[in-house]
Design a protein around this motif. Structure first.
Motif, PDB file in Angstrom:
ATOM      1  N   GLU A 296      50.083  19.966  91.342  1.00  0.00           N
ATOM      2  CA  GLU A 296      50.513  19.938  91.996  1.00  0.00           C
ATOM      3  C   GLU A 296      49.209  19.585  93.085  1.00  0.00           C
ATOM      4  O   GLU A 296      49.796  18.198  93.948  1.00  0.00           O
ATOM      5  N   HIS A 301      55.179  14.037  94.998  1.00  0.00           N
ATOM      6  CA  HIS A 301      56.230  13.948  94.161  1.00  0.00           C
ATOM      7  C   HIS A 301      56.692  12.796  92.988  1.00  0.00           C
ATOM      8  O   HIS A 301      57.953  13.065  92.124  1.00  0.00           O
ATOM      9  N   GLN A 304      55.136  12.706  89.660  1.00  0.00           N
ATOM     10  CA  GLN A 304      54.884  14.463  89.426  1.00  0.00           C
ATOM     11  C   GLN A 304      55.358  14.012  88.297  1.00  0.00           C
ATOM     12  O   GLN A 304      54.633  14.140  87.145  1.00  0.00           O
ATOM     13  N   TYR A 307      52.523  11.962  86.060  1.00  0.00           N
ATOM     14  CA  TYR A 307      51.556  13.121  85.334  1.00  0.00           C
ATOM     15  C   TYR A 307      51.382  13.689  84.800  1.00  0.00           C
ATOM     16  O   TYR A 307      51.041  13.655  83.922  1.00  0.00           O
ATOM     17  N   TRP A 308      52.795  14.143  84.302  1.00  0.00           N
ATOM     18  CA  TRP A 308      53.503  15.302  83.215  1.00  0.00           C
ATOM     19  C   TRP A 308      53.218  14.080  82.174  1.00  0.00           C
ATOM     20  O   TRP A 308      53.199  14.875  81.294  1.00  0.00           O
ATOM     21  N   THR A 326      51.127  26.223  89.104  1.00  0.00           N
ATOM     22  CA  THR A 326      51.900  26.052  90.171  1.00  0.00           C
ATOM     23  C   THR A 326      52.477  27.040  90.623  1.00  0.00           C
ATOM     24  O   THR A 326      53.081  27.193  90.173  1.00  0.00           O
ATOM     25  N   SER A 328      54.620  24.566  92.994  1.00  0.00           N
ATOM     26  CA  SER A 328      55.441  23.414  93.442  1.00  0.00           C
ATOM     27  C   SER A 328      56.645  23.417  93.245  1.00  0.00           C
ATOM     28  O   SER A 328      56.741  23.077  91.549  1.00  0.00           O
ATOM     29  N   ASP A 330      58.203  20.778  93.411  1.00  0.00           N
ATOM     30  CA  ASP A 330      57.867  19.115  92.648  1.00  0.00           C
ATOM     31  C   ASP A 330      57.340  19.391  91.395  1.00  0.00           C
ATOM     32  O   ASP A 330      57.645  18.124  90.632  1.00  0.00           O
ATOM     33  N   CYS A 331      56.330  19.759  91.101  1.00  0.00           N
ATOM     34  CA  CYS A 331      55.416  19.554  90.319  1.00  0.00           C
ATOM     35  C   CYS A 331      56.446  20.391  88.840  1.00  0.00           C
ATOM     36  O   CYS A 331      56.173  19.726  87.815  1.00  0.00           O
TER      37      CYS A 331
END
Length: 380
Positions: A296, A301, A304, A307-308, A326, A328, A330-331
């Motif tokens: 993260e 956020h 995210q 990103y993934w 992580t 997080s 949000d992650c």
């Protein structure tokens, strides 16, 4: 769309770790193409990544040295010229820091029957053939680390205390005091493995990766990785300065649409640098592992999920197995949404829990991931 993705066997479809550092025993029944490890600080998430790095090394001594050096687990050993040398503290790899009796570490896939083992042994505990590999040293108290993978075996000498100093009391000791390593002839080739995080990667590390992806489809994906943050304003990326292609003074620059001059990549923020570095890493560890610690960090956020999506899709295209950590939500949420939306790529979430010395894995398959994403279920 399936034709775009390769579906070869994962290096680790499941994972078992025993006796390694802070983990006494841990079993994860199934890993995905991308597996996110969640949990509170101190439960052993980063230790799992270290274990996978050791496994990927397939008994390569360099990998053990790197892991120990990065954790600051080194000892000063007296050399022949009286100048102290920093050497890896191999006993720090063991759960209870093996000293007198044979203790073992085991890392690998029980499902595939592929296990890497490390044992701290006195010479008196070795077979006769193994002692011959060690040049016939017959001191029964000599301590070595024995690493086995398949039919291969590697021995690492262990420094021991003598008064207030440490010296090599091991086979293969050179006059310079440097460690001696003995390996059997059938030693396996290490699996490609790259680590990211928790800090933002440096320009030189990215430059080394860029040299392998320039003018390829992977270069396009690396540039595309910046677009969730800066939209279509990203035109090109290059490395300049430093007086040479491999100079540590080189830096990444970005050409923005509508701007007359390029700007440093780092001026776009940590998130842009992390996204770009992840895309480069996925290109350079093709057919291997990518390990991302504290995934993260630097990623807002709101991006995210983007990103993934980048990680999942590129990992499938390049046949990379990714493990990330992580703490997080949000992650976790971004990962869950991205994985649930991609039927072609398996993403799995594993929450690690610690009760006393016991580490337990709670596994979430793709169906549960969708529930996590929709209902914001707490899994940290």
């Amino acid at each position: 769309m399936d034709s775009e993705f390769s579906r070869p066997e994962l290096h680790l479809p499941d994972l078992s770790i025993s006796g390694f550092r802070g983990i006494e025993n841990l079993a994860i029944g199934k890993l995905g193409r991308v597996t996110l490890l969640a949990g509170r600080n101190g439960v052993g998430k980063s230790t799992v990544l270290d274990a996978v790095r050791v496994y990927a090394g397939q008994s390569d001594p360099t990998i053990l040295d790197i892991v120990l050096d990065e954790r600051g687990e080194v000892l000063q050993v007296a050399s022949a010229d009286a100048h102290p040398l920093d050497v890896p503290d191999y006993l720090a790899l063991f759960h209870r820091r093996a000293t007198a009796r044979c203790e073992t570490v085991s890392i690998g896939s029980p499902g595939l029957g592929r296990l890497l083992t490390l044992a701290a042994c006195r010479m008196s505990e070795l077979e006769v053939a193994e002692r011959k590999l060690l040049n016939g040293d017959n001191d029964p108290e000599t301590l070595v680390i024995k690493v086995c993978f398949g039919d291969s075996v590697t021995f690492f000498p262990v420094p021991i205390a003598e008064g207030r100093s440490l010296t090599w009391n091991t086979p293969g000791r050179s006059r310079s005091g440097r460690r001696g390593v003995r390996r059997s002839d059938d030693s396996p080739t290490p699996i490609k493995c790259q680590s990211l995080g928790p800090d933002v990667p440096g320009d030189y590390a990215m430059l080394e990766a860029w040299a392998n992806v320039a003018l390829t489809a992977d270069e396009d994906r690396a540039v595309e990785a910046l677009r969730p943050i800066h939209g279509d304003g990203i035109e090109r990326v290059a490395f300049v300065g430093g007086g040479g292609a491999r100079s540590r003074g080189a830096r990444a620059i970005v050409k923005l649409r509508g701007h007359p001059d390029p700007v440093p990549l780092r001026s776009l923020g940590d998130g842009a640098t992390r996204m770009f570095a992840a895309a480069l890493a996925l290109a350079t560890c093709r057919d291997g592992f990518l390990l991302i610690d504290e995934a993260e960090n630097g990623i807002h956020h709101q991006i995210q999920e983007d990103y993934w999506r980048l990680i999942l899709l590129t990992a499938a295209i390049n046949n990379v197995q990714v493990l990330a950590t992580t703490h997080s939500w949000d992650c976790v949420g971004g990962f869950a949404r991205a994985a649930a939306a991609l039927d072609e790529v398996e993403g799995r979430l594993v929450r690690l829990e610690r009760r006393g010395e016991q580490t337990r894995a709670v596994e979430y398959d793709e169906d549960l991931l969708e529930t996590v994403a929709d209902q914001r279920i707490e899994v940290r």
